[in-house]
Design a protein around this motif. Structure first.
Motif, mmCIF file in Angstrom:
data_model
loop_
_atom_site.group_PDB
_atom_site.id
_atom_site.type_symbol
_atom_site.label_atom_id
_atom_site.label_comp_id
_atom_site.label_asym_id
_atom_site.label_seq_id
_atom_site.Cartn_x
_atom_site.Cartn_y
_atom_site.Cartn_z
ATOM 1 N N GLN A 104 0.726 -1.220 -0.236
ATOM 2 C CA GLN A 104 0.123 -0.011 0.015
ATOM 3 C C GLN A 104 0.913 1.275 0.010
ATOM 4 O OE1 GLN A 104 -3.909 -0.021 1.477
ATOM 5 N NE2 GLN A 104 -3.696 1.532 2.644
ATOM 6 N N LEU A 107 2.385 1.652 -3.612
ATOM 7 C CA LEU A 107 1.418 1.980 -4.359
ATOM 8 C C LEU A 107 0.789 3.519 -4.359
ATOM 9 C CD1 LEU A 107 -1.195 -1.126 -4.760
ATOM 10 C CD2 LEU A 107 0.765 -0.395 -6.344
ATOM 11 N N THR A 108 0.885 4.073 -3.115
ATOM 12 C CA THR A 108 0.641 5.383 -2.757
ATOM 13 C C THR A 108 1.577 6.181 -3.390
ATOM 14 O OG1 THR A 108 -0.454 4.867 -0.680
ATOM 15 C CG2 THR A 108 0.510 6.929 -1.051
ATOM 16 N N LEU A 132 -7.945 -2.622 2.165
ATOM 17 C CA LEU A 132 -6.505 -1.854 2.277
ATOM 18 C C LEU A 132 -5.985 -1.895 3.626
ATOM 19 C CD1 LEU A 132 -8.237 1.389 0.443
ATOM 20 C CD2 LEU A 132 -6.742 -0.839 -0.458
ATOM 21 N N ASN A 136 -4.392 4.429 7.123
ATOM 22 C CA ASN A 136 -4.101 5.121 5.909
ATOM 23 C C ASN A 136 -4.691 6.521 5.889
ATOM 24 O OD1 ASN A 136 -6.800 4.704 4.832
ATOM 25 N ND2 ASN A 136 -6.490 2.732 4.885
ATOM 26 N N LEU A 138 -6.819 7.671 3.729
ATOM 27 C CA LEU A 138 -8.026 7.739 3.001
ATOM 28 C C LEU A 138 -9.257 7.454 3.839
ATOM 29 C CD1 LEU A 138 -7.065 4.888 0.316
ATOM 30 C CD2 LEU A 138 -6.667 7.502 0.110
ATOM 31 N N PRO A 255 -9.045 9.959 -4.444
ATOM 32 C CA PRO A 255 -7.953 9.198 -4.004
ATOM 33 C C PRO A 255 -8.179 7.847 -3.635
ATOM 34 C CG PRO A 255 -8.566 10.757 -2.387
ATOM 35 C CD PRO A 255 -9.513 11.088 -3.523
ATOM 36 N N VAL A 256 -9.446 7.559 -3.142
ATOM 37 C CA VAL A 256 -9.800 5.907 -2.841
ATOM 38 C C VAL A 256 -10.001 5.343 -4.235
ATOM 39 C CG1 VAL A 256 -11.362 4.425 -1.643
ATOM 40 C CG2 VAL A 256 -10.931 6.497 -0.945
ATOM 41 N N GLU A 258 -8.553 5.986 -7.101
ATOM 42 C CA GLU A 258 -7.242 5.795 -7.734
ATOM 43 C C GLU A 258 -6.392 4.626 -6.947
ATOM 44 O OE1 GLU A 258 -5.268 9.788 -7.991
ATOM 45 O OE2 GLU A 258 -6.544 10.232 -9.780
ATOM 46 N N GLN A 259 -6.439 4.498 -5.673
ATOM 47 C CA GLN A 259 -5.707 3.651 -5.126
ATOM 48 C C GLN A 259 -6.304 2.305 -5.242
ATOM 49 O OE1 GLN A 259 -2.900 4.154 -3.396
ATOM 50 N NE2 GLN A 259 -2.511 2.694 -1.889
ATOM 51 N N LYS A 262 -5.014 1.267 -8.702
ATOM 52 C CA LYS A 262 -3.471 0.818 -8.692
ATOM 53 C C LYS A 262 -3.476 -0.704 -7.920
ATOM 54 C CE LYS A 262 -2.139 5.034 -6.983
ATOM 55 N NZ LYS A 262 -1.285 5.886 -6.278
#
Length: 384
Positions: A104, A107-108, A132, A136, A138, A255-256, A258-259, A262
């Protein structure tokens, strides 16, 4: 035991936590009690039956959403959607993918390259829960209980033919560049927020998002950005039971998504690290043949136990030291602050005339990381 306030259960991902706290599959109970399960069951694993389609076409489902949850007509239909996706995950055998803290973090610090095609944004499972790593940054918003740390998301994929009812919204078709005369791949994402720090284990949050892809060669980032822009439009929530997202909530969703994108890209790598953890299955095997007293000991441990696929490395990569930092008595060098050198996914062309393509990942690198990451210990995963 007060399972509602059990800290160990509150840390479990949504599909595991709900079953453990309620001590029964509540989704199945709701639909069976309402008498709709016989009609609903065939569609739980149907690759063409989106949640929206089920709500509109399976007898009794709309009435459940309207009367049982009492949410039609303004409030977000989060409870109904969560119950639906939990039932669908169960019907698919409860596939759960758990992201390691090391992956994680990597990937971030990885970018989505501009040329990356949307075709790589594809789950290897028709329905899956992505867990996840936590903590974090998010977040998921709940209008009553505020912000919740994102714990993961349900992701369902559906391949729909041309002319399907999903194209009923002309405004959505225009905003997302959809052609009703062509088939479409639908990705339903239901993001869940952890109850940690809230009232109890059922005090969570959720946000559901639908992504539609027709051009698999189009840039993935462009597809995601177009959908995020659409989520700002009140017309996006014109169907019954859905309320428009607050602009601040949309900012949290981006952003969630996009994560998660990935994570799915990583899963599509040929060299992705995967480890099957059979925690629950192993406990069930131990219980078989035991007497009531011994079996009870293991059953108590069953509440929060779950099988999953752990993906990613168990530890951070070896840090890279900047040039000139070694010993040797040379000229003193300026101290370089610990940082990530960002990575990125990319398309690799190969084969005759470079006609084939596969996904590649240039991993991020920790530079001069001893001072910042030297004390980090990655969680160890073992096969049980």
């Amino acid at each position: 035991m007060d399972r509602l306030n059990d800290a160990s259960l509150m840390a479990r991902p949504h599909p595991v936590r709900i079953d453990a706290v309620l001590d029964q599959p509540m989704d199945s109970l709701v639909f069976e009690t309402a008498g709709v399960m016989p009609a609903l069951k065939p569609y739980l694993t149907d690759g063409r039956a989106t949640t929206e389609w089920i709500l509109k076409h399976v007898p009794g489902m709309y009435e459940i959403a309207e009367s049982h949850f009492g949410l039609i007509g303004g409030a977000n239909m989060g409870s109904f959607i969560l119950t639906m996706v939990r039932a669908r995950l169960r019907a698919h055998g409860d596939p759960i993918v758990q992201v390691t803290p090391a992956l994680q973090a990597m990937l971030t610090e990885t970018d989505l390259a501009a040329e990356l095609p949307a075709g790589f944004f594809r789950s290897p499972y028709p329905m899956v829960y992505i867990e996840l790593a936590r903590p974090n940054t998010l977040q998921v918003a709940n209008k009553v209980s505020g912000l919740h740390e994102c714990e993961g998301a349900y992701i369902g994929t559906y391949e729909l033919p041309a002319g399907h009812g999903v194209f009923h919204n002309a405004a959505r078709n225009r905003a997302l560049n959809l052609d009703p005369a062509k088939p479409v791949r639908v990705i339903e994402v239901v993001i869940t927020g952890s109850p940690i720090g809230k009232a109890n284990a059922l005090d969570d949050a959720s946000q559901d998002i639908v992504l539609l892809v027709q051009d698999e060669d189009e840039c993935l980032r462009a597809v995601l950005d177009r959908h995020i822009a659409w989520f700002h439009d009140p017309v996006a929530y014109a169907h019954p039971g859905m309320a428009p997202l607050d602009p601040d909530d949309v900012a949290l969703v981006k952003p969630v998504i996009e994560q998660l994108a990935k994570v799915l890209l990583y899963l599509n790598l040929t060299d992705a690290e995967k480890l099957r953890v059979t925690e629950r299955s192993d406990l069930l095997e131990k219980i078989r043949g035991l007497g009531p007293k011994k079996a009870a000991k293991f059953r108590r441990r069953m509440a929060g136990a779950y099988d999953r696929i752990v993906i990613g490395p168990a530890a951070f990569p070896e840090p890279e030291e900047p040039a000139g930092t070694g010993g040797g008595g040379g000229e003193a060098h300026r101290s370089i602050k610990a940082h990530w050198r960002r990575g990125h996914f990319r398309t690799i062309r190969y084969g005759e005339a470079l006609s084939k393509r596969r996904l590649g990942w240039i991993k991020p690198v920790l530079v001069n990381a001893g001072q910042a990451f030297g004390g980090v210990k990655a969680k160890a995963y073992v096969v049980r």
